[in-house]
Design a protein around this motif. Structure first.
Motif, mmCIF file in Angstrom:
data_model
loop_
_atom_site.group_PDB
_atom_site.id
_atom_site.type_symbol
_atom_site.label_atom_id
_atom_site.label_comp_id
_atom_site.label_asym_id
_atom_site.label_seq_id
_atom_site.Cartn_x
_atom_site.Cartn_y
_atom_site.Cartn_z
ATOM 1 N N GLU A 38 0.788 -0.875 0.132
ATOM 2 C CA GLU A 38 0.191 -0.353 -0.033
ATOM 3 C C GLU A 38 0.820 1.214 -0.060
ATOM 4 O O GLU A 38 2.200 1.231 0.746
ATOM 5 C CB GLU A 38 -0.966 0.094 1.343
ATOM 6 C CG GLU A 38 -1.689 1.258 1.454
ATOM 7 C CD GLU A 38 -2.646 2.100 2.617
ATOM 8 O OE1 GLU A 38 -3.017 1.864 2.395
ATOM 9 O OE2 GLU A 38 -1.944 1.002 3.820
ATOM 10 N N ALA A 41 0.140 5.491 4.266
ATOM 11 C CA ALA A 41 0.619 4.560 4.728
ATOM 12 C C ALA A 41 -0.676 5.862 5.728
ATOM 13 O O ALA A 41 -1.912 5.242 6.516
ATOM 14 C CB ALA A 41 1.310 4.482 5.340
ATOM 15 N N GLY A 44 -2.501 4.257 8.825
ATOM 16 C CA GLY A 44 -2.389 2.944 9.309
ATOM 17 C C GLY A 44 -3.865 2.508 8.582
ATOM 18 O O GLY A 44 -4.121 1.230 9.067
ATOM 19 N N ALA A 47 -4.800 -0.044 6.311
ATOM 20 C CA ALA A 47 -3.517 -1.013 6.479
ATOM 21 C C ALA A 47 -4.367 -2.610 6.880
ATOM 22 O O ALA A 47 -3.444 -3.359 6.984
ATOM 23 C CB ALA A 47 -1.799 -0.490 6.718
ATOM 24 N N TRP A 61 2.238 -4.468 3.285
ATOM 25 C CA TRP A 61 4.024 -3.585 3.621
ATOM 26 C C TRP A 61 3.122 -2.239 3.292
ATOM 27 O O TRP A 61 2.164 -2.226 2.460
ATOM 28 C CB TRP A 61 4.678 -3.511 2.799
ATOM 29 C CG TRP A 61 5.520 -5.094 2.943
ATOM 30 C CD1 TRP A 61 5.396 -6.382 2.289
ATOM 31 C CD2 TRP A 61 6.310 -5.301 3.179
ATOM 32 N NE1 TRP A 61 6.317 -7.525 2.757
ATOM 33 C CE2 TRP A 61 6.940 -6.567 3.594
ATOM 34 C CE3 TRP A 61 7.017 -4.815 4.815
ATOM 35 C CZ2 TRP A 61 7.648 -7.657 4.414
ATOM 36 C CZ3 TRP A 61 8.069 -5.634 5.557
ATOM 37 C CH2 TRP A 61 8.595 -6.507 5.795
ATOM 38 N N THR A 62 3.136 -1.343 4.150
ATOM 39 C CA THR A 62 2.669 0.051 3.793
ATOM 40 C C THR A 62 3.414 1.059 4.080
ATOM 41 O O THR A 62 4.130 1.335 4.768
ATOM 42 C CB THR A 62 1.417 0.794 4.482
ATOM 43 O OG1 THR A 62 0.728 1.821 4.562
ATOM 44 C CG2 THR A 62 1.914 0.467 6.212
ATOM 45 N N ASP A 64 4.992 5.279 3.731
ATOM 46 C CA ASP A 64 4.606 7.035 3.204
ATOM 47 C C ASP A 64 5.837 7.461 3.523
ATOM 48 O O ASP A 64 7.025 6.966 3.872
ATOM 49 C CB ASP A 64 3.359 7.046 5.014
ATOM 50 C CG ASP A 64 2.153 8.073 3.873
ATOM 51 O OD1 ASP A 64 3.427 9.481 3.446
ATOM 52 O OD2 ASP A 64 1.649 8.061 4.429
ATOM 53 N N VAL A 70 4.179 7.478 9.837
ATOM 54 C CA VAL A 70 4.713 6.397 9.643
ATOM 55 C C VAL A 70 4.767 5.592 11.082
ATOM 56 O O VAL A 70 4.789 4.664 11.608
ATOM 57 C CB VAL A 70 6.438 6.002 9.101
ATOM 58 C CG1 VAL A 70 6.769 4.960 9.012
ATOM 59 C CG2 VAL A 70 6.270 6.567 7.787
ATOM 60 N N ALA A 73 1.221 5.445 12.338
ATOM 61 C CA ALA A 73 0.590 4.649 11.688
ATOM 62 C C ALA A 73 0.755 2.955 12.307
ATOM 63 O O ALA A 73 0.529 1.688 13.321
ATOM 64 C CB ALA A 73 1.104 3.911 10.199
ATOM 65 N N ARG A 74 2.497 2.652 12.773
ATOM 66 C CA ARG A 74 3.112 2.503 14.010
ATOM 67 C C ARG A 74 2.354 1.721 14.778
ATOM 68 O O ARG A 74 1.802 0.575 15.190
ATOM 69 C CB ARG A 74 4.590 1.742 13.766
ATOM 70 C CG ARG A 74 5.358 1.547 12.233
ATOM 71 C CD ARG A 74 7.021 2.533 12.631
ATOM 72 N NE ARG A 74 7.615 1.888 11.052
ATOM 73 C CZ ARG A 74 8.396 2.376 11.022
ATOM 74 N NH1 ARG A 74 9.120 2.798 11.982
ATOM 75 N NH2 ARG A 74 9.243 1.896 9.973
ATOM 76 N N ALA A 87 4.795 -0.744 8.824
ATOM 77 C CA ALA A 87 5.020 0.531 7.655
ATOM 78 C C ALA A 87 6.182 1.235 7.921
ATOM 79 O O ALA A 87 7.292 0.668 8.897
ATOM 80 C CB ALA A 87 3.964 1.520 8.903
#
Length: 350
Positions: A38, A41, A44, A47, A61-62, A64, A70, A73-74, A87
């Protein structure tokens, strides 16, 4: 919902409306066991949904371009228990060749062209889902699959996304603020021939209205007319959102406008009623030195669309090619061949 703005206040990352998220996920068609990339991100969220669709053996796998996005998102993915989603920081248009091949590649950011590097990272029967700008502001989310040396769309939906940035396939636009009262502005792109110095004062010039015989009724879609005009007009069609006294757009949010150097013509409507009920007649209002000419050109194109296609015909199809394969794509009407630096898109009207 915006989640990040740049220094000038422009939105550069957001969460898409749930309907758009669902539409794109249907286009992706991710299945258990798929390896998915993706681009974009954001929080997230998308994802995590992809991770759910490809579980238990699949991987997502996302990617940005901003460290803060990132990291966020994580954090969200960990909290959601999305253990099969990673991410990473990077340019989505470059992909992640070290984790290829991918069964699906999904862009949740917009592009003005096909990022060709990611095509080589798709599995032979893979699918690319990407919101790509056609001409001007007109953008659609395409789902492309291989068709020999070229590509064909298996799904195409109207959608506009925040553009790619900080990478090899950026698609940034120049926002032109219209002077005077109100908040009207105009989206312009690098391939358009437009006098950006003349545009701020454009609505202060005399209006030249032209009305067509084309009637829209409740529930009629505008997307196919927009696509037609984006193809046949020299500079495509640009969004012109906002409100201002004397500005009479065809929707409350604003209008779509044709551009020609120092001249502009935007869509408008006027309400009426006939034996079939209420309708909205489509008009065009020109401003600038060649206002009447451009307004008439747009009106003629609208009437051509209604005569040759209209809202009751089947939806068009789309073909795409890159590199040396571009010359394989032909069309009876050259107006519906959209050539970009890296790709060729052909619109096949039925």
């Amino acid at each position: 919902m915006p989640i990040k703005h740049d220094a000038g206040g422009e939105m550069i990352s957001c969460i898409s409306a749930p309907s758009i998220v669902a539409t794109q996920l249907e286009q992706v068609g991710a299945c258990p066991g798929h390896n998915v990339l993706e681009a974009g991100a954001a929080t997230g969220y998308n994802a995590a949904l992809l991770g759910h669709l490809v579980a238990p053996a699949g991987r997502v796998w996302t990617i940005d371009v901003d460290t803060d996005l990132v990291d966020t998102a994580r954090t969200h993915l960990q909290a959601a228990g999305a253990g099969n989603v990673s991410a990473v920081l990077g340019d989505g248009a470059a992909g992640l060749p070290e984790h290829a091949p991918f069964d699906r590649i999904q862009f949740t950011v917009g592009a003005g062209d096909i990022p060709t590097q990611v095509l080589d990272q798709l599995a032979p029967d893979g699918r690319l889902v990407i919101p790509m700008r056609i001409r001007g502001s007109i953008s659609r989310s395409f789902a492309f699959e291989r068709d020999g040396d070229t590509w064909k769309s298996v799904s195409c939906e109207m959608a506009t996304f925040v553009p790619l940035r900080k990478g090899i396939c950026d698609d940034l636009y120049t926002r032109v603020q219209i002077a005077g009262q109100g908040d009207v502005h105009l989206e312009t792109f690098s391939e358009q021939l437009v006098d950006r110095e003349a545009m701020p004062a454009i609505l202060d010039t005399p209006a030249r209205p032209v009305y067509t015989g084309v009637k829209f009724r409740q529930g009629d879609p505008w997307q196919w007319l927009y696509l037609w005009l984006a193809c046949v007009l020299p500079n495509g069609l640009s969004r012109m959102p906002g409100r201002r006294a004397g500005f009479t757009p065809h929707f409350a949010w604003g209008s779509m406008a044709a551009l020609d150097g120092d001249t502009l013509a935007y869509l408008t409507i006027r309400e009426g009623e006939d034996t079939e009920g209420r309708f909205w007649a489509i008009g065009v209002i020109g401003h600038g030195p060649r206002a009447a000419v451009l307004a008439e050109q747009v009106a003629t194109a609208i009437e051509e669309w209604e005569r040759d296609y209209g809202n009751h015909a089947p939806a068009p199809g789309f073909r795409m090619a890159t590199g040396d394969s571009r010359d394989q794509l032909k069309a009876a009407d050259p107006r519906f061949i959209i050539d970009k630096p890296a790709s060729r898109l052909v619109v096949d009207w039925p």
